[in-house]
Design an enzyme around this catalytic site. Sequence first.
Site, PDB file in Angstrom:
ATOM      1  N   ASP A  31     -31.897 -88.066  68.747  1.00 44.73           N
ATOM      2  CA  ASP A  31     -33.115 -87.563  68.096  1.00 44.73           C
ATOM      3  C   ASP A  31     -33.474 -88.416  66.879  1.00 44.73           C
ATOM      4  OD1 ASP A  31     -35.260 -85.870  67.809  1.00 44.73           O
ATOM      5  OD2 ASP A  31     -34.151 -84.367  66.655  1.00 44.73           O
ATOM      6  N   TRP A  57     -38.232 -92.469  62.786  1.00 45.55           N
ATOM      7  CA  TRP A  57     -37.826 -93.863  62.522  1.00 45.55           C
ATOM      8  C   TRP A  57     -39.059 -94.764  62.535  1.00 45.55           C
ATOM      9  CZ3 TRP A  57     -38.233 -98.530  65.079  1.00 45.55           C
ATOM     10  CH2 TRP A  57     -37.359 -99.553  64.696  1.00 45.55           C
ATOM     11  N   HIS A  97     -39.214 -95.077  70.248  1.00 40.74           N
ATOM     12  CA  HIS A  97     -38.544 -94.840  71.536  1.00 40.74           C
ATOM     13  C   HIS A  97     -37.967 -96.152  72.094  1.00 40.74           C
ATOM     14  CE1 HIS A  97     -39.805 -90.775  71.386  1.00 40.74           C
ATOM     15  NE2 HIS A  97     -41.087 -91.000  71.607  1.00 40.74           N
ATOM     16  N   SER A 150     -36.284 -83.642  77.406  1.00 45.12           N
ATOM     17  CA  SER A 150     -35.967 -82.233  77.661  1.00 45.12           C
ATOM     18  C   SER A 150     -37.074 -81.574  78.483  1.00 45.12           C
ATOM     19  CB  SER A 150     -35.796 -81.479  76.331  1.00 45.12           C
ATOM     20  OG  SER A 150     -37.053 -81.206  75.741  1.00 45.12           O
ATOM     21  N   TRP A 198     -42.371 -82.010  77.737  1.00 42.90           N
ATOM     22  CA  TRP A 198     -43.702 -82.120  78.370  1.00 42.90           C
ATOM     23  C   TRP A 198     -44.777 -81.582  77.440  1.00 42.90           C
ATOM     24  CZ3 TRP A 198     -43.534 -85.056  82.557  1.00 42.90           C
ATOM     25  CH2 TRP A 198     -42.411 -85.019  83.382  1.00 42.90           C
ATOM     26  N   LEU A 206     -17.206 -95.976  83.523  1.00 45.58           N
ATOM     27  CA  LEU A 206     -17.911 -94.904  82.811  1.00 45.58           C
ATOM     28  C   LEU A 206     -18.904 -94.165  83.713  1.00 45.58           C
ATOM     29  CD1 LEU A 206     -18.738 -93.665  79.942  1.00 45.58           C
ATOM     30  CD2 LEU A 206     -20.560 -95.380  79.955  1.00 45.58           C
TER      31      LEU A 206
HETATM   32  C1  IPE Z   1     -34.293 -82.930  71.900  1.00 41.12           C
HETATM   33  O1  IPE Z   1     -35.046 -83.479  70.869  1.00 41.12           O
HETATM   34  C2  IPE Z   1     -34.566 -83.638  73.181  1.00 41.12           C
HETATM   35  C3  IPE Z   1     -34.227 -85.061  73.237  1.00 41.12           C
HETATM   36  C4  IPE Z   1     -33.640 -85.778  72.329  1.00 41.12           C
HETATM   37  C5  IPE Z   1     -34.584 -85.686  74.480  1.00 41.12           C
HETATM   38  P1  IPE Z   1     -36.405 -82.814  70.397  1.00 41.12           P
HETATM   39  O2  IPE Z   1     -36.920 -83.653  69.278  1.00 41.12           O
HETATM   40  O3  IPE Z   1     -37.322 -82.599  71.534  1.00 41.12           O
HETATM   41  O4  IPE Z   1     -35.907 -81.401  69.862  1.00 41.12           O
HETATM   42  P2  IPE Z   1     -36.636 -80.318  68.959  1.00 41.12           P
HETATM   43  O5  IPE Z   1     -37.972 -80.083  69.573  1.00 41.12           O
HETATM   44  O6  IPE Z   1     -36.772 -80.905  67.576  1.00 41.12           O
HETATM   45  O7  IPE Z   1     -35.740 -79.130  68.959  1.00 41.12           O
HETATM   46  C1  IPE Z   2     -36.056 -88.166  70.440  1.00 43.46           C
HETATM   47  O1  IPE Z   2     -36.786 -88.583  69.334  1.00 43.46           O
HETATM   48  C2  IPE Z   2     -36.583 -88.745  71.719  1.00 43.46           C
HETATM   49  C3  IPE Z   2     -37.218 -87.773  72.615  1.00 43.46           C
HETATM   50  C4  IPE Z   2     -37.291 -86.486  72.412  1.00 43.46           C
HETATM   51  C5  IPE Z   2     -37.791 -88.310  73.836  1.00 43.46           C
HETATM   52  P1  IPE Z   2     -38.063 -87.777  68.875  1.00 43.46           P
HETATM   53  O2  IPE Z   2     -39.247 -88.349  69.573  1.00 43.46           O
HETATM   54  O3  IPE Z   2     -37.868 -86.331  69.028  1.00 43.46           O
HETATM   55  O4  IPE Z   2     -38.119 -88.184  67.344  1.00 43.46           O
HETATM   56  P2  IPE Z   2     -38.528 -87.237  66.130  1.00 43.46           P
HETATM   57  O5  IPE Z   2     -37.622 -86.046  66.175  1.00 43.46           O
HETATM   58  O6  IPE Z   2     -39.966 -86.878  66.319  1.00 43.46           O
HETATM   59  O7  IPE Z   2     -38.296 -88.086  64.928  1.00 43.46           O
HETATM   60 MG    MG Z   3     -37.101 -84.894  67.789  1.00 43.86          MG
END
Ligand code: IPE
Ligand code: IPE
Ligand code: MG
Length: 249
Positions: free
Chosen positions: A22, A27, A39, A67, A71, A133
Amino acid sequence: MSADNPTRSTGNALKHVCIIMDGNGRWAKKRFMPRFAGHKAGLSALRKIVASCVEEKIEVLTVFAFSSENWRRPDKEVGLLMELFTTALSREVKKLHEHNVQLRVVGELSAFSEKIQTLIDEAVALTSENTGLVFNIAANYGGRWDIMQASKSIAVKVQSGELDINDIDENIMEAHLSLRGLPEPDLFIRTGGEKRISNFILWQLAYCEFYFTDTLWPDFNKKIFLEAIDSFHARQRRFGRTGDQLKEE
Ligand code: IPE
Ligand code: IPE
Ligand code: MG
């Protein structure tokens, strides 16, 4: 003991690491860049951590890539994430195969485009015999969905008479979950500062050790990974017993 850190204690067996990657968006924002740049940088961080897992001889790595709730993001971000997933599947799999990595993708995959599903099938087939792995990518994955789909498969078997309702136990449940047959995660890492599970693996996290870091995923590296592993080894996993009982063993 690790070649990099001969003093590292290996008190607990570390077979399976799972990671919520996350902080990509934040970043990028800090750098006045579009979220997508975060990403992309996140993919580079993942490449290094997969290599670290191979070096550290970890048996299983499971990462949360997308997750079932993601979506809900703007269409443009979802579209770009799908493009990145497609590119990663086309370009990275050969390297994984060369490193004897067995790739699996867990989640409700029917929601993905035909193209992505074909790439997943090809990648999984190519690496299925590999003995190194086991690398699970959780994509359109939700812990609740996983428990629900397992329950449905079990119900179908009960209905057809293949399974008796009284035989349903934790082993039967485990055998129907997406990560069946693998050791349960020992260490859960979440980057990006949030302290929540966000519907990642639920069933098998029952006795997992948690490690949270404020480091944003694109900045995560082997050094921080080894710190998380050191923290894991320094813990006492009691599984319900007392500390004194463990000393007696
Ligand atoms: C969780 O991160 C899912 C992934 C890293 C793929 P999110 O950024 O979607 O989680 P929430 O919404 O802050 O809980
Ligand atoms: C996690 O990073 C990647 C995905 C959920 C796909 P985020 O996109 O949630 O990054 P933040 O939490 O907005 O910084
Ligand atoms: Mg996030």
